[in-house]
Design a protein around this motif. Structure first.
Motif, PDB file in Angstrom:
ATOM      1  N   ALA A 162     -26.724  48.014  -7.328  1.00 43.56           N
ATOM      2  CA  ALA A 162     -27.807  48.240  -8.324  1.00 43.56           C
ATOM      3  C   ALA A 162     -29.028  47.278  -8.395  1.00 43.56           C
ATOM      4  N   TYR A 163     -28.515  45.972  -8.535  1.00 43.87           N
ATOM      5  CA  TYR A 163     -29.318  44.700  -8.529  1.00 43.87           C
ATOM      6  C   TYR A 163     -30.244  44.890  -7.385  1.00 43.87           C
ATOM      7  N   ALA A 164     -29.648  44.873  -5.985  1.00 45.50           N
ATOM      8  CA  ALA A 164     -30.279  45.125  -4.893  1.00 45.50           C
ATOM      9  C   ALA A 164     -31.368  46.123  -4.655  1.00 45.50           C
ATOM     10  N   THR A 165     -31.007  47.279  -4.987  1.00 45.34           N
ATOM     11  CA  THR A 165     -31.905  48.497  -5.146  1.00 45.34           C
ATOM     12  C   THR A 165     -33.094  48.485  -5.946  1.00 45.34           C
ATOM     13  N   ILE A 655     -27.372  45.959 -18.507  1.00 46.90           N
ATOM     14  CA  ILE A 655     -28.505  46.061 -19.675  1.00 46.90           C
ATOM     15  C   ILE A 655     -29.808  45.141 -19.025  1.00 46.90           C
ATOM     16  N   ALA A 656     -29.516  44.065 -18.375  1.00 45.46           N
ATOM     17  CA  ALA A 656     -30.740  43.071 -18.298  1.00 45.46           C
ATOM     18  C   ALA A 656     -31.637  44.217 -17.115  1.00 45.46           C
ATOM     19  N   LEU A 657     -31.177  45.024 -16.234  1.00 40.77           N
ATOM     20  CA  LEU A 657     -31.944  45.586 -15.203  1.00 40.77           C
ATOM     21  C   LEU A 657     -32.937  46.462 -15.773  1.00 40.77           C
ATOM     22  N   PRO A 658     -32.847  47.340 -16.895  1.00 36.91           N
ATOM     23  CA  PRO A 658     -34.026  47.991 -17.253  1.00 36.91           C
ATOM     24  C   PRO A 658     -35.071  47.060 -17.994  1.00 36.91           C
ATOM     25  N   VAL A 659     -34.567  46.142 -18.710  1.00 35.73           N
ATOM     26  CA  VAL A 659     -35.371  45.100 -19.236  1.00 35.73           C
ATOM     27  C   VAL A 659     -36.127  44.579 -18.175  1.00 35.73           C
ATOM     28  N   LEU A 660     -35.775  43.982 -17.048  1.00 33.07           N
ATOM     29  CA  LEU A 660     -36.587  43.391 -16.155  1.00 33.07           C
ATOM     30  C   LEU A 660     -37.354  44.390 -15.257  1.00 33.07           C
ATOM     31  N   THR A 661     -37.120  45.728 -15.519  1.00 40.88           N
ATOM     32  CA  THR A 661     -37.802  46.686 -14.706  1.00 40.88           C
ATOM     33  C   THR A 661     -39.251  47.094 -15.443  1.00 40.88           C
ATOM     34  N   ILE A 662     -38.728  47.181 -16.745  1.00 39.10           N
ATOM     35  CA  ILE A 662     -39.952  47.279 -17.787  1.00 39.10           C
ATOM     36  C   ILE A 662     -41.085  46.360 -17.855  1.00 39.10           C
ATOM     37  N   TRP A 663     -40.354  44.785 -17.689  1.00 37.01           N
ATOM     38  CA  TRP A 663     -41.277  43.772 -17.608  1.00 37.01           C
ATOM     39  C   TRP A 663     -42.011  43.920 -16.369  1.00 37.01           C
ATOM     40  N   PHE A 664     -41.490  44.442 -15.331  1.00 36.47           N
ATOM     41  CA  PHE A 664     -42.215  44.559 -13.831  1.00 36.47           C
ATOM     42  C   PHE A 664     -43.291  45.269 -14.148  1.00 36.47           C
ATOM     43  N   HIS A 665     -43.102  46.522 -14.716  1.00 34.68           N
ATOM     44  CA  HIS A 665     -43.955  47.517 -14.766  1.00 34.68           C
ATOM     45  C   HIS A 665     -45.132  47.114 -15.623  1.00 34.68           C
ATOM     46  N   LEU A 666     -44.950  46.211 -16.697  1.00 35.73           N
ATOM     47  CA  LEU A 666     -46.012  45.748 -17.570  1.00 35.73           C
ATOM     48  C   LEU A 666     -46.819  44.848 -16.948  1.00 35.73           C
ATOM     49  N   PHE A 667     -46.054  44.145 -15.849  1.00 37.34           N
ATOM     50  CA  PHE A 667     -46.774  43.043 -15.207  1.00 37.34           C
ATOM     51  C   PHE A 667     -47.860  43.743 -13.980  1.00 37.34           C
ATOM     52  N   CYS A 668     -47.361  44.909 -13.476  1.00 35.14           N
ATOM     53  CA  CYS A 668     -48.186  45.737 -12.346  1.00 35.14           C
ATOM     54  C   CYS A 668     -49.415  46.148 -13.125  1.00 35.14           C
ATOM     55  N   LYS A 669     -48.998  46.857 -14.442  1.00 32.72           N
ATOM     56  CA  LYS A 669     -49.757  47.488 -15.237  1.00 32.72           C
ATOM     57  C   LYS A 669     -51.151  46.533 -15.643  1.00 32.72           C
ATOM     58  N   GLY A 670     -50.734  45.342 -15.937  1.00 36.46           N
ATOM     59  CA  GLY A 670     -51.727  44.394 -16.297  1.00 36.46           C
ATOM     60  C   GLY A 670     -52.636  43.854 -15.025  1.00 36.46           C
ATOM     61  N   ARG A 671     -51.895  43.826 -14.051  1.00 37.08           N
ATOM     62  CA  ARG A 671     -52.481  43.032 -12.797  1.00 37.08           C
ATOM     63  C   ARG A 671     -53.161  43.798 -11.989  1.00 37.08           C
ATOM     64  N   TYR A 672     -53.016  45.273 -11.757  1.00 40.01           N
ATOM     65  CA  TYR A 672     -53.483  46.221 -10.788  1.00 40.01           C
ATOM     66  C   TYR A 672     -54.104  47.135 -11.188  1.00 40.01           C
ATOM     67  N   GLU A 673     -53.539  47.802 -12.393  1.00 39.93           N
ATOM     68  CA  GLU A 673     -54.233  49.140 -12.893  1.00 39.93           C
ATOM     69  C   GLU A 673     -55.642  49.091 -13.293  1.00 39.93           C
TER      70      GLU A 673
END
Length: 767
Positions: A162-165, A655-673
């Motif tokens: 799951a982490y690798a995916t 539980i850490a996976l959804p948190v990290l994924t949301i953080w990644f999404h916010l990073f991309c949203k602020g950086r590229y959107e």
């Protein structure tokens, strides 16, 4: 439950169906009579001539070059041959970036599939949990997480997977977001001059007792954008006029047809009946009838135009405002214009061919209410749709059919028929059930009031994805599990039911495999065959084509259909990410879909589709966001599944996976959107500077003057006697205002008296 042999039968059926479609396409595409169906884009560009022009009659219909039949599969390498920069020049950035969605699917799932089959499949297979249970299962289910015993340490393998995916998917998404953002900026920088680069749409112009909308718009922008404002075009409610013009076009087309018919046989005057569908009523002379109808409509059109010109209520509180520079337009579109944030609302104007003119006549104040109504409607549509889907799912299996139609039991129990029903029918039944949904969702988006075709498609795509997530994905799992394991639910204690559901969800992979083969494999092959457009084209040519214009309309190539295609792709991302850890056997079927679809749609974009608009890949943040949602859903479902397997020690790590994924999404949203919703002032200034250096004498005003006039005022849709009136071919003349505040305008009005201008502007009340 579908067995391994049932899946094999379904795979064989779909592979043979797809191969038959590809073979039929390869033969039909080289026939001269079908040339306009399979290569319409080249005709539109004027780079291909009709095969009917020369040669013998048979050669105009059937390809007599037998060597071309040997090379019937050469369309595949040809579809991959065109480089991406050339593809962008040929079809636009939207089409090129749309193809990258399929490439992302391959980039994500090919490495994950190799890893899953190397690690997860052996871990799952080397257990006997299902054999010792009383659950209904197939050999494919032994490859899933359902075959791992409760509380086993082997679940750590799934946790690592799951982490690798997640990490690999996020890495691919970040790289693609970065690439597409650069492609968009480069495309905007290198693109030819377009009206939307200099124009903003202004809405909610405040009412004023002393000034018209035209005067308000000009005065406001002369004051607040004195150095950059150039011209404007107010928005008219021309929906009724548009309807009349379209009706007149149809009448003129019929008149052309009967005139051509009469010129070929002057011994017989064409006639028709004026009743329903020409079947009833009085028989009249066809040419005289349509001539009189056209004259009647011309008078109505003239009256309607006069009404629009002279009636202030026909002018909406909105306008397209153009600027001297891209920089000036960017500043206006991306800033607040007045103290009241609800007034003088500005946004980038869609390009002229992207404007959905009918919705510009909708009052801005009614949009919020319309969207509330549609939100409630969509909620009930989505959840009430679960009832018929559950019914279809219950019938699309042996037990359901035998219960509803008991007299068919001897036939159904035959091995071939049984395999066909269990391995093929559920997918095709669900596919048929969803045929009309995209049209319903598009109508809902139009009612909401979006003013661009791209906006309509993006909103419809978002709703279609939500619908498929709830009904196709969750609905199929829940209803399928309930019906297949009903006997176990009845005969076990309530505490065991969650465990049974946890085991059964991965076992639903067999249904989704059949759905992917039907909707994906056979569906993509059917897409390239274009059977429906082929039949419609030849029916039109035989029965309805009356003029050259009719022939062009019969050749309508269509578009990519973002509102239907992208949600379908996202469903496969969701299935792949959810089942990558749960049941990896699904991955090869998804990979085949992405590879097949990439080749097919690349061919269609090069040769067939002609996009209605160009948004410069503005849809990409939506694509990225939906894949992120699929990642998070897969994590949450795995967390719930492991909780039923008594693997509680893995829960804190998951539980850490959804948190990290949301953080990644916010990073991309602020950086590229921002590159997809704003236009950098630096880029705008560079483009303006280069343009001034290359074309110092450019008359930008003449380029922009009539760009955003409603098509029915341009005369192009209503030729002959109804020429576009002068009121719409130039800026409306403004009457000098009586407002005292007008004396504060720092620049003279282009239509008023120069003497009315005064140097002070700070007291202008519209600010």
């Amino acid at each position: 439950m579908a067995t391994l042999s049932d899946i094999g039968v379904a795979a064989a059926i779909n592979i043979l169906t797809a191969f038959a479609f590809f073979f039929a396409f390869a033969i039909l595409r080289i026939q001269p009579v079908n040339d306009r169906v399979y290569f319409p884009k080249w005709y539109i560009k004027g780079l291909r001539s009709s095969p009917f022009g020369t040669g013998a009659f048979v050669g105009k219909v059937v390809n007599l070059d037998f060597r071309s039949y040997v090379r019937f599969l050469n369309w595949m390498p040809a579809a991959l041959h065109m480089p991406e920069p050339e593809l962008i020049d040929h079809a636009g950035l939207d089409s090129a970036v749309y193809l990258r969605i399929y490439l992302i699917g391959l980039k994500i799932f090919v490495p994950i599939a190799f890893l899953a089959f190397a690690i997860l499949v052996p871990v799952n297979w080397t257990n006997s949990t299902l054999e010792r249970s009383n659950l209904t299962y197939s050999d494919l289910d032994k490859l899933s997480i359902s075959n791992i015993p409760t509380g086993s340490n082997r679940f750590w393998t799934h946790l690592v997977m799951a982490y690798a995916t997640t990490f690999w998917t996020c890495y691919v998404l970040k790289k693609e977001y970065e690439i597409v953002a650069k492609m968009r900026l480069h495309f905007l920088a290198s693109e030819k001059r377009r009206p939307d680069q200099f124009t903003v749409l202004v809405r909610n112009v405040p009412p004023d007792a002393d000034e018209s909308v035209s005067e308000l718009v000009e005065h406001f922008f002369l004051v607040n954008h004195p150095n950059d404002y150039l011209t404007y075009q107010v928005v008219y409610n021309a929906n009724q006029l548009s309807h009349l013009v379209n009706e007149k076009k149809k009448m003129k087309n019929w008149l052309d047809y009967y005139q051509i018919k009469y010129s070929r046989n002057k011994s017989r005057m064409p006639s028709l009946k004026t009743g329903f569908l020409g079947l009833f009523g009085t028989r009249v002379d066809a040419i005289d009838h349509y001539t009189s109808e056209i004259e009647r409509l011309s008078r109505k059109i003239s009256l309607e135009r006069d009404e629009i010109v002279n009636n202030a209520k026909a002018i909406m509180p909105a306008a397209f405002v153009s600027f001297k520079t891209r920089w000036g337009a960017a500043v206006c579109a991306q800033t607040q214009q007045s103290r009241n944030p609800a007034m003088w609302l500005t946004e980038w104007a869609p390009e002229p061919r992207d404007v959905y003119w009918d919705n510009l006549a909708i009052p801005f104040v009614s949009l919020a209410l319309r969207r509330l109504v549609i939100a409630v409607t969509f909620f009930f549509l989505t959840f009430f749709f679960m009832v018929p889907i559950a019914f279809v799912q219950s019938l699309a299996n042996i037990e359901g059919i035998e219960k509803a139609l008991p007299f068919l039991k001897p036939i159904i129990e035959m091995k071939v028929i049984k395999s066909f029903i269990q391995g093929f029918l559920p997918g095709i039944a669900l596919k048929i059930f969803l045929i009309f949904l995209p049209s319903i969702l598009m109508l809902m988006s139009k009612f909401e009031g979006f003013i661009s075709i791209s906006g309509l498609e993006r909103r419809s795509a978002a709703r279609y994805y939500i619908f498929q997530f709830i009904n196709v994905f969750l609905g199929s799992i829940i209803t399928g599990t309930a019906f297949q394991q009903l006997d176990n639910f009845i005969h076990q204690s309530a505490t065991e039911i969650p465990k049974t559901i946890g085991v059964s969800i991965p076992m639903k992979a067999t249904f989704f495999i059949t759905y992917i083969m039907v909707d994906g494999w056979a569906g993509v092959a059917g897409e390239i065959l274009r059977l429906k457009p082929l039949i419609i084209y030849h029916l039109k040519m035989f029965f309805m084509v009356k003029t050259k214009k009719d022939m062009e309309e019969a050749m309508d190539p269509g578009t990519l259909g973002f509102n239907t295609g992208e949600p379908q792709i996202q469903l496969y991302f969701l299935l792949g990410l959810v089942y990558a850890v749960v049941s990896p056997i699904l991955l090869p079927f998804i990979i085949v879909f992405f590879a097949l679809a990439f080749v097919v749609y690349r061919h269609q974009i090069i040769n067939v589709y002609n996009q209605e608009y160009e948004s410069a890949a503005a849809f990409w943040p939506d694509v990225h966001g939906r894949i992120i949602v699929a990642v998070i859903v897969s994590q949450l479902l795995l967390m719930g599944l492991l909780s039923t397997k008594e693997a509680a020690q893995s829960t804190p790590l998951l539980i850490a996976l959804p948190v990290l994924t949301i953080w990644f999404h916010l990073f991309c949203k602020g950086r590229y959107e921002p590159a997809f919703v704003r236009y950098p002032l630096q880029e705008a200034m560079m483009k303006d500077t280069l343009e001034r250096a290359r074309e110092p004498n450019l008359n930008l005003k003449s380029f922009l003057q009539n760009a955003y006039i409603h098509p029915v005022f341009k005369g192009e849709d209503d030729s002959d006697s109804d020429e576009a009136p002068e009121e719409f071919e130039k800026e409306p003349d403004l009457v000098p205002t009586k407002r005292q505040s007008r004396r504060n305008t720092p620049l003279p009005s282009k239509h008023g008296s120069a003497a009315s201008s005064q140097p002070e502007a700070q007291d202008y009340p519209l600010l």
